[in-house]
Design a protein around this motif. Sequence first.
Motif, PDB file in Angstrom:
ATOM      1  N   PHE A  12     -12.316 -13.274  60.839  1.00  0.00           N
ATOM      2  CA  PHE A  12     -11.711 -13.277  59.506  1.00  0.00           C
ATOM      3  C   PHE A  12     -12.004 -14.614  58.833  1.00  0.00           C
ATOM      4  N   SER A  13     -13.291 -14.817  58.547  1.00  0.00           N
ATOM      5  CA  SER A  13     -13.740 -16.070  57.939  1.00  0.00           C
ATOM      6  C   SER A  13     -13.379 -16.094  56.453  1.00  0.00           C
ATOM      7  N   THR A  14     -13.671 -17.194  55.801  1.00  0.00           N
ATOM      8  CA  THR A  14     -13.304 -17.376  54.398  1.00  0.00           C
ATOM      9  C   THR A  14     -13.877 -16.277  53.518  1.00  0.00           C
ATOM     10  N   PHE A  15     -15.150 -15.938  53.696  1.00  0.00           N
ATOM     11  CA  PHE A  15     -15.739 -14.922  52.820  1.00  0.00           C
ATOM     12  C   PHE A  15     -15.198 -13.536  53.109  1.00  0.00           C
ATOM     13  N   VAL A  16     -14.837 -13.238  54.348  1.00  0.00           N
ATOM     14  CA  VAL A  16     -14.215 -11.954  54.670  1.00  0.00           C
ATOM     15  C   VAL A  16     -12.815 -11.920  54.053  1.00  0.00           C
ATOM     16  N   LYS A  17     -12.100 -13.013  54.172  1.00  0.00           N
ATOM     17  CA  LYS A  17     -10.760 -13.109  53.590  1.00  0.00           C
ATOM     18  C   LYS A  17     -10.821 -12.937  52.073  1.00  0.00           C
ATOM     19  N   THR A  18     -11.808 -13.559  51.442  1.00  0.00           N
ATOM     20  CA  THR A  18     -11.963 -13.436  49.987  1.00  0.00           C
ATOM     21  C   THR A  18     -12.214 -11.983  49.591  1.00  0.00           C
ATOM     22  N   ASP A  19     -13.095 -11.304  50.309  1.00  0.00           N
ATOM     23  CA  ASP A  19     -13.341  -9.896  50.012  1.00  0.00           C
ATOM     24  C   ASP A  19     -12.098  -9.054  50.254  1.00  0.00           C
ATOM     25  N   HIS A  20     -11.356  -9.368  51.292  1.00  0.00           N
ATOM     26  CA  HIS A  20     -10.103  -8.650  51.555  1.00  0.00           C
ATOM     27  C   HIS A  20      -9.150  -8.801  50.369  1.00  0.00           C
ATOM     28  N   GLU A  21      -9.030 -10.020  49.858  1.00  0.00           N
ATOM     29  CA  GLU A  21      -8.144 -10.265  48.719  1.00  0.00           C
ATOM     30  C   GLU A  21      -8.619  -9.520  47.475  1.00  0.00           C
ATOM     31  N   ILE A  22      -9.927  -9.560  47.206  1.00  0.00           N
ATOM     32  CA  ILE A  22     -10.475  -8.871  46.030  1.00  0.00           C
ATOM     33  C   ILE A  22     -10.288  -7.366  46.159  1.00  0.00           C
ATOM     34  N   LEU A  23     -10.633  -6.815  47.312  1.00  0.00           N
ATOM     35  CA  LEU A  23     -10.481  -5.377  47.519  1.00  0.00           C
ATOM     36  C   LEU A  23      -9.018  -4.940  47.448  1.00  0.00           C
ATOM     37  N   SER A  24      -8.118  -5.775  47.958  1.00  0.00           N
ATOM     38  CA  SER A  24      -6.692  -5.432  47.999  1.00  0.00           C
ATOM     39  C   SER A  24      -6.063  -5.344  46.623  1.00  0.00           C
ATOM     40  N   GLU A  25      -6.690  -5.966  45.636  1.00  0.00           N
ATOM     41  CA  GLU A  25      -6.173  -5.867  44.273  1.00  0.00           C
ATOM     42  C   GLU A  25      -6.319  -4.455  43.726  1.00  0.00           C
ATOM     43  N   ARG A  26      -7.284  -3.728  44.244  1.00  0.00           N
ATOM     44  CA  ARG A  26      -7.602  -2.410  43.693  1.00  0.00           C
ATOM     45  C   ARG A  26      -7.398  -1.254  44.687  1.00  0.00           C
ATOM     46  N   TYR A  27      -7.465  -1.567  45.977  1.00  0.00           N
ATOM     47  CA  TYR A  27      -7.409  -0.537  47.014  1.00  0.00           C
ATOM     48  C   TYR A  27      -6.388  -0.921  48.078  1.00  0.00           C
ATOM     49  N   HIS A  28      -5.984   0.080  48.850  1.00  0.00           N
ATOM     50  CA  HIS A  28      -5.198  -0.198  50.052  1.00  0.00           C
ATOM     51  C   HIS A  28      -6.222  -0.495  51.149  1.00  0.00           C
TER      52      HIS A  28
END
Length: 176
Positions: A12-28
């Motif tokens: 769960f590196s920084t770029f994976v975490k960033t994508d998780h945050e971006i995706l979580s804004e729109r999806y579960h």
Amino acid sequence: MKKNILLVYTNFSTFVKTDHEILSERYHVEKYQYKPVKGLYRNLLEFLKQFFFLLFHIRKFDAAYIWFADYHSFLPVLFSMVFKKKSFVVIGGYDVARIQHLAYGVFTSKLRGFFSLYSMNHSSVNLTVSKYVDRKVNWIAPKANTELIYNCVSLDKNAAKEIIKKRKLNCYSWSY
């Protein structure tokens, strides 16, 4: 109703975490960590854990979003195909590399190279992080569907903010 995304990663590196945050804004988003381990038997155990997780849970997801093409991407891409789900594989560079004398890249191993190549050829979209990586994927896996999406690596804060804004607006509005 929000769509469900399975996020598969090894760390769960920084770029994976960033994508998780971006995706979580729109999806579960549900995270699944394929723990990187040493040794054939321990890796086989992780592979089996992932197999059974996917067997019992893939139906509830609309798509799989996988960081890197390697052994951990093979089953999510395969299950996505079988169950007619979308799969997105982020290709970062190591997953298209083969530098034998440094033992660097998935293609230094025939087995890992197979998993990587299968994932690239069968995912719905390979999200490449640079023009160089995009060209490599298209050379290694000519059947692969690629889309170039930069990692937002920039020394200029204003440029990075603009890239992130564009990424949020364009890159994560996939249609199903």
